[in-house]
Design a protein around this motif. Structure first.
Motif, PDB file in Angstrom:
ATOM      1  N   PHE A  95      80.677  93.420  16.294  1.00 43.09           N
ATOM      2  CA  PHE A  95      80.221  93.641  14.926  1.00 43.09           C
ATOM      3  C   PHE A  95      79.096  94.658  14.935  1.00 43.09           C
ATOM      4  N   ILE A  96      78.962  95.367  13.835  1.00 44.96           N
ATOM      5  CA  ILE A  96      77.829  96.274  13.651  1.00 44.96           C
ATOM      6  C   ILE A  96      76.849  95.613  12.685  1.00 44.96           C
ATOM      7  N   GLY A  97      75.639  95.375  13.144  1.00 47.07           N
ATOM      8  CA  GLY A  97      74.648  94.756  12.272  1.00 47.07           C
ATOM      9  C   GLY A  97      73.705  93.855  13.033  1.00 47.07           C
ATOM     10  N   SER A  98      72.916  93.094  12.304  1.00 42.89           N
ATOM     11  CA  SER A  98      71.949  92.176  12.883  1.00 42.89           C
ATOM     12  C   SER A  98      72.661  91.104  13.692  1.00 42.89           C
ATOM     13  N   ALA A  99      72.234  90.886  14.930  1.00 51.97           N
ATOM     14  CA  ALA A  99      72.903  89.924  15.809  1.00 51.97           C
ATOM     15  C   ALA A  99      72.848  88.516  15.232  1.00 51.97           C
ATOM     16  N   GLY A 100      71.679  88.107  14.730  1.00 49.83           N
ATOM     17  CA  GLY A 100      71.555  86.763  14.184  1.00 49.83           C
ATOM     18  C   GLY A 100      72.451  86.547  12.986  1.00 49.83           C
ATOM     19  N   ARG A 101      72.412  87.481  12.027  1.00 42.66           N
ATOM     20  CA  ARG A 101      73.212  87.341  10.805  1.00 42.66           C
ATOM     21  C   ARG A 101      74.705  87.376  11.108  1.00 42.66           C
ATOM     22  N   GLU A 102      75.136  88.336  11.925  1.00 42.55           N
ATOM     23  CA  GLU A 102      76.566  88.473  12.225  1.00 42.55           C
ATOM     24  C   GLU A 102      77.088  87.279  13.018  1.00 42.55           C
ATOM     25  N   LEU A 103      76.272  86.758  13.941  1.00 38.58           N
ATOM     26  CA  LEU A 103      76.721  85.618  14.739  1.00 38.58           C
ATOM     27  C   LEU A 103      76.847  84.369  13.873  1.00 38.58           C
ATOM     28  N   VAL A 104      75.910  84.172  12.969  1.00 39.45           N
ATOM     29  CA  VAL A 104      75.998  83.029  12.058  1.00 39.45           C
ATOM     30  C   VAL A 104      77.268  83.114  11.220  1.00 39.45           C
ATOM     31  N   GLN A 105      77.575  84.294  10.683  1.00 39.59           N
ATOM     32  CA  GLN A 105      78.790  84.458   9.888  1.00 39.59           C
ATOM     33  C   GLN A 105      80.045  84.241  10.723  1.00 39.59           C
ATOM     34  N   ALA A 106      79.987  84.657  11.997  1.00 39.65           N
ATOM     35  CA  ALA A 106      81.158  84.523  12.869  1.00 39.65           C
ATOM     36  C   ALA A 106      81.444  83.079  13.244  1.00 39.65           C
ATOM     37  N   THR A 107      80.465  82.194  13.079  1.00 34.75           N
ATOM     38  CA  THR A 107      80.654  80.801  13.481  1.00 34.75           C
ATOM     39  C   THR A 107      81.276  79.938  12.397  1.00 34.75           C
ATOM     40  N   THR A 108      81.567  80.513  11.243  1.00 34.77           N
ATOM     41  CA  THR A 108      82.179  79.735  10.160  1.00 34.77           C
ATOM     42  C   THR A 108      83.499  79.128  10.628  1.00 34.77           C
ATOM     43  N   GLY A 109      83.612  77.829  10.526  1.00 35.58           N
ATOM     44  CA  GLY A 109      84.836  77.149  10.932  1.00 35.58           C
ATOM     45  C   GLY A 109      84.905  76.792  12.401  1.00 35.58           C
ATOM     46  N   ALA A 110      83.917  77.177  13.194  1.00 35.52           N
ATOM     47  CA  ALA A 110      83.932  76.858  14.630  1.00 35.52           C
ATOM     48  C   ALA A 110      83.633  75.380  14.840  1.00 35.52           C
ATOM     49  N   ASP A 111      84.141  74.835  15.938  1.00 30.95           N
ATOM     50  CA  ASP A 111      83.873  73.442  16.291  1.00 30.95           C
ATOM     51  C   ASP A 111      82.691  73.311  17.243  1.00 30.95           C
ATOM     52  N   LEU A 112      82.366  74.391  17.941  1.00 31.39           N
ATOM     53  CA  LEU A 112      81.213  74.420  18.834  1.00 31.39           C
ATOM     54  C   LEU A 112      80.779  75.866  18.977  1.00 31.39           C
ATOM     55  N   VAL A 113      79.469  76.094  18.983  1.00 31.54           N
ATOM     56  CA  VAL A 113      78.908  77.428  19.167  1.00 31.54           C
ATOM     57  C   VAL A 113      78.069  77.407  20.440  1.00 31.54           C
ATOM     58  N   VAL A 114      78.246  78.407  21.281  1.00 27.53           N
ATOM     59  CA  VAL A 114      77.511  78.509  22.544  1.00 27.53           C
ATOM     60  C   VAL A 114      76.696  79.792  22.525  1.00 27.53           C
ATOM     61  N   ILE A 115      75.393  79.672  22.744  1.00 30.36           N
ATOM     62  CA  ILE A 115      74.522  80.845  22.762  1.00 30.36           C
ATOM     63  C   ILE A 115      73.584  80.764  23.960  1.00 30.36           C
TER      64      ILE A 115
END
Length: 224
Positions: A170-190
């Motif tokens: 993605f092009i953009g803020s890492a925090g904002r884009e990662l949060v949007q990318a996690t929609t519908g995920a069952d687990l997020v790993v960072i």
């Protein structure tokens, strides 16, 4: 990765959700479950002081340990018992991510679910001014970034051929884009860098954003 699963409880809905999540995780891993409850000692209690070297070693050992934040469940915990559909892992292509990727791939393999690896990038601003990229330049940079992400993931793709892997940049803020990318995920790993200051260790802006704005359970691991 761990010999047992530990969960802290204090009677809140969040801690009860975490306990249920930990119990399922322990069952999945066939590992012992340790449920921990702690109370603050009064300020007048005498506690042996540890030397700074011992405290630093203890802190290092703790922050290499995966920590999972679990939200309170709206349905009494029934939804979390359904099979996983997707795990999302945030990848920093400029940082050693072996510990983060090992955890993400192992969890996806263990749960027989898809894994989506995401990375966000943007050009650094110069003198407070961030120029707008021409579409052709943005596409070229994105192709380079995507190739770097693919190169980082290739050893893990070969090690875990059963994992259904999707890569996304993605092009953009890492925090904002990662949060949007996690929609519908069952687990997020960072991952997070181990940062120290006179006030103690603290999280970076990306980990802070994900922990505060992601609905799914979030696993946080220190970078190598």
């Amino acid at each position: 990765m761990n010999h047992h699963v530990s969960v802290g409880v204090d009677g809140t809905p969040e801690s009860l959700s975490a306990a249920r999540w930990a119990a399922r995780e322990a069952t999945l891993r066939q590992a012992p479950l340790r449920i921990v409850h702690a109370e603050d000692w009064s300020s007048g209690t005498l506690i042996p002081e540890r030397d700074p070297g011992t405290r630093d070693r203890w802190a290092d050992e703790v922050t290499e340990t995966p920590v999972v934040l679990v939200r309170a469940e709206d349905d009494g915990g029934n939804a979390a018992s359904t099979p996983y559909g997707e795990i999302v892992v945030g990848v920093d292509i400029h940082q050693a991510c072996d510990r983060v990727l090992a955890f993400a791939f192992e969890e996806a393999s263990r749960r027989d679910c898809a894994l989506r690896a995401v990375h966000s990038w943007k050009l650094p601003s110069a003198s407070g001014y961030s120029p707008v990229l021409r579409p052709s330049v943005a596409r070229e940079v994105d192709r380079t970034v995507a190739q770097m992400l693919d190169d980082m993931l290739m050893p893990w793709r070969l090690k875990f051929p059963d994992v259904r892997l999707e890569e996304k940049t993605f092009i953009g803020s890492a925090g904002r884009e990662l949060v949007q990318a996690t929609t519908g995920a069952d687990l997020v790993v960072i991952g997070r860098r181990i940062r120290r200051s006179p006030m103690g260790t603290h999280l970076g802006p990306v980990a802070h954003a994900v922990l505060h704005h992601t609905a799914a359970p979030v696993a946080v691991l220190a970078h190598d």
